[in-house]
Design a protein around this motif. Structure first.
Motif, PDB file in Angstrom:
ATOM      1  N   LEU A 188      70.685  -2.441   3.269  1.00  0.00           N
ATOM      2  CA  LEU A 188      71.165  -3.830   3.675  1.00  0.00           C
ATOM      3  C   LEU A 188      72.534  -4.089   3.372  1.00  0.00           C
ATOM      4  O   LEU A 188      73.035  -4.901   3.149  1.00  0.00           O
ATOM      5  CB  LEU A 188      70.376  -4.595   3.181  1.00  0.00           C
ATOM      6  N   LEU A 189      72.643  -4.502   4.510  1.00  0.00           N
ATOM      7  CA  LEU A 189      73.981  -5.165   5.298  1.00  0.00           C
ATOM      8  C   LEU A 189      74.105  -6.296   4.726  1.00  0.00           C
ATOM      9  O   LEU A 189      75.204  -6.807   4.087  1.00  0.00           O
ATOM     10  CB  LEU A 189      74.529  -5.580   6.862  1.00  0.00           C
ATOM     11  N   THR A 190      73.652  -7.734   4.801  1.00  0.00           N
ATOM     12  CA  THR A 190      73.043  -9.103   4.503  1.00  0.00           C
ATOM     13  C   THR A 190      71.781  -9.220   4.961  1.00  0.00           C
ATOM     14  O   THR A 190      71.100  -9.392   5.333  1.00  0.00           O
ATOM     15  CB  THR A 190      73.998 -10.001   5.373  1.00  0.00           C
ATOM     16  N   GLY A 191      71.902 -10.523   3.903  1.00  0.00           N
ATOM     17  CA  GLY A 191      71.122 -11.405   4.294  1.00  0.00           C
ATOM     18  C   GLY A 191      69.463 -10.651   2.761  1.00  0.00           C
ATOM     19  O   GLY A 191      69.594 -10.081   2.219  1.00  0.00           O
ATOM     20  N   GLY A 192      68.067 -11.098   3.641  1.00  0.00           N
ATOM     21  CA  GLY A 192      66.712  -9.917   2.395  1.00  0.00           C
ATOM     22  C   GLY A 192      66.082 -11.244   1.775  1.00  0.00           C
ATOM     23  O   GLY A 192      65.031 -10.625   1.193  1.00  0.00           O
ATOM     24  N   LYS A 193      66.834 -12.413   1.979  1.00  0.00           N
ATOM     25  CA  LYS A 193      66.069 -12.776   0.591  1.00  0.00           C
ATOM     26  C   LYS A 193      64.720 -14.290   1.395  1.00  0.00           C
ATOM     27  O   LYS A 193      65.745 -14.398   2.299  1.00  0.00           O
ATOM     28  CB  LYS A 193      66.294 -13.303  -0.528  1.00  0.00           C
ATOM     29  N   ALA A 194      64.092 -14.857   0.353  1.00  0.00           N
ATOM     30  CA  ALA A 194      63.323 -15.832   1.166  1.00  0.00           C
ATOM     31  C   ALA A 194      64.842 -17.215   0.610  1.00  0.00           C
ATOM     32  O   ALA A 194      65.785 -16.730  -0.345  1.00  0.00           O
ATOM     33  CB  ALA A 194      62.514 -16.637   0.120  1.00  0.00           C
ATOM     34  N   LEU A 195      64.451 -18.159   1.645  1.00  0.00           N
ATOM     35  CA  LEU A 195      65.869 -19.319   1.456  1.00  0.00           C
ATOM     36  C   LEU A 195      64.778 -20.544   1.096  1.00  0.00           C
ATOM     37  O   LEU A 195      64.042 -21.089   1.520  1.00  0.00           O
ATOM     38  CB  LEU A 195      67.076 -19.979   2.946  1.00  0.00           C
ATOM     39  N   SER A 196      65.933 -21.382   0.370  1.00  0.00           N
ATOM     40  CA  SER A 196      65.223 -23.368  -0.245  1.00  0.00           C
ATOM     41  C   SER A 196      66.223 -23.839   0.263  1.00  0.00           C
ATOM     42  O   SER A 196      67.468 -24.723  -0.823  1.00  0.00           O
ATOM     43  CB  SER A 196      65.189 -22.157  -1.740  1.00  0.00           C
ATOM     44  N   PRO A 197      66.930 -24.445   2.027  1.00  0.00           N
ATOM     45  CA  PRO A 197      67.597 -24.415   1.412  1.00  0.00           C
ATOM     46  C   PRO A 197      67.578 -26.260   1.279  1.00  0.00           C
ATOM     47  O   PRO A 197      66.221 -27.155   1.050  1.00  0.00           O
ATOM     48  CB  PRO A 197      68.320 -25.021   3.016  1.00  0.00           C
ATOM     49  N   GLU A 208      66.411 -15.731   5.092  1.00  0.00           N
ATOM     50  CA  GLU A 208      67.386 -15.191   5.539  1.00  0.00           C
ATOM     51  C   GLU A 208      67.390 -14.545   6.562  1.00  0.00           C
ATOM     52  O   GLU A 208      67.181 -13.603   7.085  1.00  0.00           O
ATOM     53  CB  GLU A 208      68.873 -14.823   4.415  1.00  0.00           C
ATOM     54  N   PRO A 209      68.660 -15.002   7.970  1.00  0.00           N
ATOM     55  CA  PRO A 209      68.765 -14.079   8.521  1.00  0.00           C
ATOM     56  C   PRO A 209      69.506 -12.569   7.692  1.00  0.00           C
ATOM     57  O   PRO A 209      70.243 -12.733   7.501  1.00  0.00           O
ATOM     58  CB  PRO A 209      70.251 -14.642   8.902  1.00  0.00           C
ATOM     59  N   THR A 210      69.250 -11.564   8.225  1.00  0.00           N
ATOM     60  CA  THR A 210      68.127 -10.113   7.213  1.00  0.00           C
ATOM     61  C   THR A 210      69.256  -8.857   8.075  1.00  0.00           C
ATOM     62  O   THR A 210      68.850  -8.813   9.959  1.00  0.00           O
ATOM     63  CB  THR A 210      67.212 -10.145   7.074  1.00  0.00           C
TER      64      THR A 210
END
Ligand code: NAD
Length: 487
Positions: free
Chosen positions: A348-357, A367-369
């Protein structure tokens, strides 16, 4: 507060169903019900067929240039109401305003305009056969059904109705049950522009209503946009009455980045082709093959730009460039794929999770993953995810990467980044995909035919050839001399 209830749109007006059954539509960015829609019951279904029959009789009797003039009025109204319609799309889909405001209505209007312009220019043939001759007429098919997906609801309704109506057909359109409002707005606009009642009808509901359309013997053609699995069901059902079909289905498209490419441009394409519309685009380049010589440079820049330049939040905020996924269920599906990627050993380079802005805390964001060091047999590399999840793979040989890129049952789109003009065309010609880009990704102008190879589709939308998919050829032989008969 009570929410509005929308009825089906039949014969130029809203029509109440008899069962009283409705379904709720939620705003994906807030998780709130924003309106209800009546389901097309048997009464509505019968009314839709009767309406379309009458609509077809009136519309097909007009000359192509009369139809063209009316459709161009609809195009003008679509453009005038751009912002109102874009807002409908944002609330239904969760996509960012900054996209809908300049893409969704605009690209829909372009296609109706394109086919309105082409329809009067469609001609038959004439040929002498000895002293006799024959000529051909391009005649409309009759009643055509359109069944839409939820990612570009208004655009899909325009892309299906544009060529169908320009050619003189009547349409019964069923939008996705996730995003039913855009098609209703289009139906109202057609009436306002002068399209006769009954020519464009909207029926609402989920799979059962779709199944009714595909099986109904009064309908001559089905144009479907959706998943491969649903497309197979639609085609099988349409076979029962030998309907003509157009299938715009899913993809798992490759983007090949060679070591002479402009790497920053390739990163831009990869981000557009994975994060635009929060990854819910059929042509997305979800398999990025990067040459080993530029691999590190590519993923370094990709990580920086993904972490710094993406703003998730209330999609109506013009600064936001990553919206909410269509539903809670879809968010869970996308997160499930991310878990699978981790389990199967991708990095996983970046991201991977749900987001709650903060501006949209209850929305279905992911998240952009980006996964790197991916292998061809990983689930995330093989299956369409339809969310903001990119898989990056490394390659070092041209023939090998072409073979890897083609090793899939899908074939919707493909892209190549290289400055070597010969390689660009040599490689693209070998990729098994219907929509290809060289040093670009994602543009789909009305003039360009689009559709899939292999299980990504049947037939094409847009471009001149699409008019042929909405007409049938009648051949007329004319005898100029006495018939020679042995009888
Ligand atoms: P889906 O297949 O779940 O649903 C599409 C439509 O089919 C909906 O209107 C749905 O109600 C209807 N439907 C469901 N079951 C049916 C049945 N048995 N008979 C008739 N109709 C039925 O797809 P979706 O989740 O709405 O959309 C996402 C999919 O669409 C992705 O796979 C994406 O790649 C694809 N897509 C393709 C294109 C393209 O042009 N190739 C464009 C957009 C989306």
């Amino acid at each position: 507060m009570t929410t509005p209830v929308y009825e089906n749109f039949i014969n130029g007006h809203f029509l109440k169903n008899q069962t009283g059954d409705t379904f709720a539509v939620k705003n994906p960015a807030t998780d709130e019900v924003i309106y209800h829609v009546e389901i097309a019951d048997e009464f509505i279904q019968n009314a839709a067929i009767e309406s379309a029959k009458q609509g077809f009789a009136a519309w097909s009797a007009m000359t192509p240039i009369e139809r063209s003039r009316i459709l161009l009025k609809a195009v003008a109204i679509l453009r005038e109401r751009n912002d109102e319609l874009a807002k409908v799309e944002v609330l239904d889909t969760g996509k960012p305003w900054q996209e809908a405001e300049c893409v969704d209505v605009e690209t829909g209007a372009d296609v109706i305009e394109y086919f309105a312009g082409l329809a009067p220019a469609q001609v038959g043939q004439q040929q002498m056969v000895g002293n006799d001759f024959y000529y051909t007429r391009k005649e409309p098919l009759g009643i055509c059904a359109g069944i839409g997906a939820w990612n570009y609801p208004l655009q899909i309704a325009c892309w299906k109705s544009g060529p169908a109506l320009a050619a003189g057909n009547a349409v019964i359109f069923k939008p996705s049950e996730e995003t039913p409002l855009g098609a209703i707005k289009l139906a109202e606009i057609f009436i306002e522009a002068g399209v006769p009642a009954g020519v464009f009808n909207v029926v609402q509901g989920a799979a059962e209503v779709g199944q009714w359309l595909t099986a109904n013997p009064n309908i001559e053609k089905v144009s479907f946009t959706g998943e491969v699995g649903t497309g197979k069901k639609v085609m099988a059902s349409a076979a029962g009455s030998l309907k003509d079909v157009t299938m715009e289905l899913g993809g798992k498209s490759p983007l090949l980045v060679f070591d002479d490419a402009d790497v920053s441009q390739a990163v831009s394409a990869a981000m557009l082709g994975n994060f635009y519309t929060q990854g819910e685009i059929c042509t997305n380049c979800t398999r990025i093959y990067v040459h080993k010589n530029v691999y590190q440079q590519f993923i370094d820049e990709l990580k920086t730009r993904t972490e710094q330049n993406i703003i998730a939040g209330d999609p109506m905020d013009p600064e936001v460039n990553l919206g909410a996924l269509i539903s809670k269920k879809h968010q869970e599906l996308v997160l499930g794929y991310i878990d699978k990627g981790i389990q199967e050993g991708a990095t996983l380079l970046t991201g991977g999770k749900a987001l709650s802005p903060a501006s949209a805390p209850n929305g279905y964001f992911v998240e952009p993953t980006v996964f790197v060091d991916c292998k061809d047999d990983m689930t995330i590399v093989k299956e369409e995810i339809f969310g903001p999840v990119m898989s990056v793979l490394v390659f070092d040989d041209e023939d090998d990467v072409i073979q890897r890129a083609n090793d899939t049952h899908l074939g919707l789109a493909a892209g190549v980044f290289t400055k070597d003009i010969q390689r660009a065309h040599r490689v693209i010609h070998q990729l098994q995909a219907g929509i290809c880009w060289i040093n670009s990704y994602g543009n789909s102008p009305a003039e360009m035919p689009v559709g899939g190879y292999k299980q990504s589709g049947v037939g094409r939308e847009n471009g001149i050839e699409t008019l042929d998919h909405y007409t049938q050829t009648k051949s007329i032989y004319v005898g100029m001399s006495n018939i020679e008969s042995p009888f």
